[in-house]
Design an enzyme around this catalytic site. Structure first.
Site, PDB file in Angstrom:
ATOM      1  N   GLY A  20      -9.828  -2.845  -0.966  1.00  0.00           N
ATOM      2  CA  GLY A  20      -8.469  -3.243  -0.653  1.00  0.00           C
ATOM      3  C   GLY A  20      -8.038  -2.800   0.729  1.00  0.00           C
ATOM      4  N   SER A  22      -5.956  -0.519   1.472  1.00  0.00           N
ATOM      5  CA  SER A  22      -5.689   0.909   1.576  1.00  0.00           C
ATOM      6  C   SER A  22      -6.748   1.783   0.930  1.00  0.00           C
ATOM      7  CB  SER A  22      -4.326   1.241   0.934  1.00  0.00           C
ATOM      8  OG  SER A  22      -3.293   0.477   1.501  1.00  0.00           O
ATOM      9  N   LEU A  24     -10.374   1.981  -2.123  1.00  0.00           N
ATOM     10  CA  LEU A  24     -11.441   1.333  -2.877  1.00  0.00           C
ATOM     11  C   LEU A  24     -11.085   1.389  -4.360  1.00  0.00           C
ATOM     12  CD1 LEU A  24     -14.611   2.914  -1.189  1.00  0.00           C
ATOM     13  CD2 LEU A  24     -13.421   0.798  -0.556  1.00  0.00           C
ATOM     14  N   GLY A 139      -7.217 -15.282   0.316  1.00  0.00           N
ATOM     15  CA  GLY A 139      -7.829 -13.973   0.097  1.00  0.00           C
ATOM     16  C   GLY A 139      -8.659 -13.938  -1.169  1.00  0.00           C
ATOM     17  N   ILE A 140      -9.840 -13.326  -1.085  1.00  0.00           N
ATOM     18  CA  ILE A 140     -10.721 -13.237  -2.244  1.00  0.00           C
ATOM     19  C   ILE A 140     -10.054 -12.445  -3.362  1.00  0.00           C
ATOM     20  CG2 ILE A 140     -11.904 -11.151  -1.417  1.00  0.00           C
ATOM     21  CD1 ILE A 140     -13.580 -14.092  -3.269  1.00  0.00           C
ATOM     22  N   ASP A 141      -9.220 -11.467  -3.006  1.00  0.00           N
ATOM     23  CA  ASP A 141      -8.527 -10.684  -4.030  1.00  0.00           C
ATOM     24  C   ASP A 141      -7.538 -11.542  -4.804  1.00  0.00           C
ATOM     25  OD1 ASP A 141      -7.028 -10.958  -1.674  1.00  0.00           O
ATOM     26  OD2 ASP A 141      -6.022  -9.013  -1.906  1.00  0.00           O
ATOM     27  N   ASP A 161       0.895  -9.802  -7.442  1.00  0.00           N
ATOM     28  CA  ASP A 161       0.143  -8.597  -7.076  1.00  0.00           C
ATOM     29  C   ASP A 161       1.058  -7.692  -6.263  1.00  0.00           C
ATOM     30  OD1 ASP A 161      -1.599  -6.626  -6.325  1.00  0.00           O
ATOM     31  OD2 ASP A 161      -3.155  -7.970  -5.585  1.00  0.00           O
ATOM     32  N   THR A 164      -0.146  -3.345  -1.391  1.00  0.00           N
ATOM     33  CA  THR A 164       0.304  -3.163  -0.012  1.00  0.00           C
ATOM     34  C   THR A 164       1.157  -4.349   0.413  1.00  0.00           C
ATOM     35  OG1 THR A 164      -1.717  -1.923   0.477  1.00  0.00           O
ATOM     36  CG2 THR A 164      -0.452  -2.752   2.351  1.00  0.00           C
ATOM     37  N   THR A 219      22.242   6.599   4.129  1.00  0.00           N
ATOM     38  CA  THR A 219      21.227   5.735   4.740  1.00  0.00           C
ATOM     39  C   THR A 219      19.989   5.582   3.872  1.00  0.00           C
ATOM     40  OG1 THR A 219      21.999   6.347   6.942  1.00  0.00           O
ATOM     41  CG2 THR A 219      19.823   5.367   6.801  1.00  0.00           C
TER      42      THR A 219
END
EC number: 2.7.1.33
Length: 295
Positions: A20, A22, A24, A139-141, A161, A164, A219
């Site tokens: 991915g 970020s 594995l 994307g393959i994912d 999904d 990220t 904030t």
């Protein structure tokens, strides 16, 4: 779909690796059965070479050249004999004569290249997934998650999904890609505001204990409100649009932020949340069908 000869399974076991943006994401299969999943940080090339030599966690150790058991759990190199522990417990220490077959789905080409030294590896590509109407940069994912969800729960299918990036990917009852959308995920939106502005603070996910007020008086909560409520509104909008197009369609959600977003949906739109299939391993189920030749 292009037919391809996959490597022979060692003792009916094989590894699936989703690379991915970020981290594995790993899965251990025994035949068609998913036995164990875990996540790691990206691994150095030296550790990849050790794994390629058939060295499991027991041999890798915890020194500078190895990797700790907290990062890479023990993998049983052969089916557990009678009387031994399950895959979730301790396993016998046995050396692998050959490394386990490894099937990779990756959205990070530089990381994919590091794994080419692994001697029993196969990279799954988009043309091996039996979805119709795909486009070259899909994307393959996204494709594997959609395929895995559809093959598990049926088409039409919309996959959300929450990683990220927050993505929506859908296919109709004939397994034709309908399309989808991509936007920054929860953490990425917080990070961009914290890092790309001078005076806005960095909001951490762990700081969010409950839904913020819509109209915040500080904030940090204003950032939380803006990001969370617009993301939830987006999920609601895409889901309702999907169900208007395909009333018998299904909706599944995965990704590292799935539980966080599902909790917010349950608080704000419980009926909508009740329609979601929550399954973190859709990509692995998609990989399993490709490896098994199921179409």
């Amino acid at each position: 779909m292009i037919s391809q000869q996959f490597p022979k399974h060692v003792e009916n076991q094989w590894l699936a690796l989703e690379i991915g943006n970020s981290r594995l994401h790993w899965a251990l299969f025994m035949g068609e059965s998913l036995k164990f999943t875990w996540d790691t940080e990206y691994l150095p090339e030296s550790v990849i070479q050790q794994l390629g030599n058939g060295e499991t966690n027991w041999e890798l150790g915890t020194g500078e050249k190895g990797i700790s058991s907290s990062t890479f759990p023990p993998l049983p190199p052969a089916p557990c004999p009678s009387g031994s522990q399950s895959l979730m417990g301790e396993t016998p220490k046995t050396e692998l004569s050959h490394p386990l077959p490894l099937f990779i789905a990756s959205v990070v080409p530089k990381q994919t290249a590091l794994w080419q030294s692994y001697p029993n590896v196969r990279v799954i590509t988009l043309d091996q997934i039996p979805l119709n109407n795909t486009y070259p940069t899909l994307g393959i994912d996204r494709a594997l998650a959609l395929w895995g969800a559809g093959m598990s729960w049926g088409f039409p299918m919309l996959v959300i999904d929450a990683g990220t990036a927050l993505t929506f990917t859908a296919a109709d009852g004939e397994r034709n890609l309908v399309g989808g959308a991509i936007l920054p995920g929860v953490g990425l939106q917080f990070a961009s505001l914290g890092q790309k502005t001078e005076q806005l603070p960095q909001v951490e996910m762990a700081e969010i204990k409950s839904l913020p007020p819509h109209f915040a008086l500080n904030t940090a909560e204003a950032i939380q409100s803006g990001v969370i409520y617009t993301l939830i509104a987006g999920i609601r909008d895409f889901t309702e649009e999907w169900l208007s197009l395909f009333p018998d369609g299904k909706v599944a959600i995965k990704g590292g932020d799935r539980i966080l977003l599902l909790n917010y949906l349950q608080a704000l739109y419980p009926e909508l949340a009740g329609r979601l299939i929550v399954e973190p391993n859709m990509i692995f189920w998609g990989m399993q069908t490709i490896v098994a030749g199921v179409a």
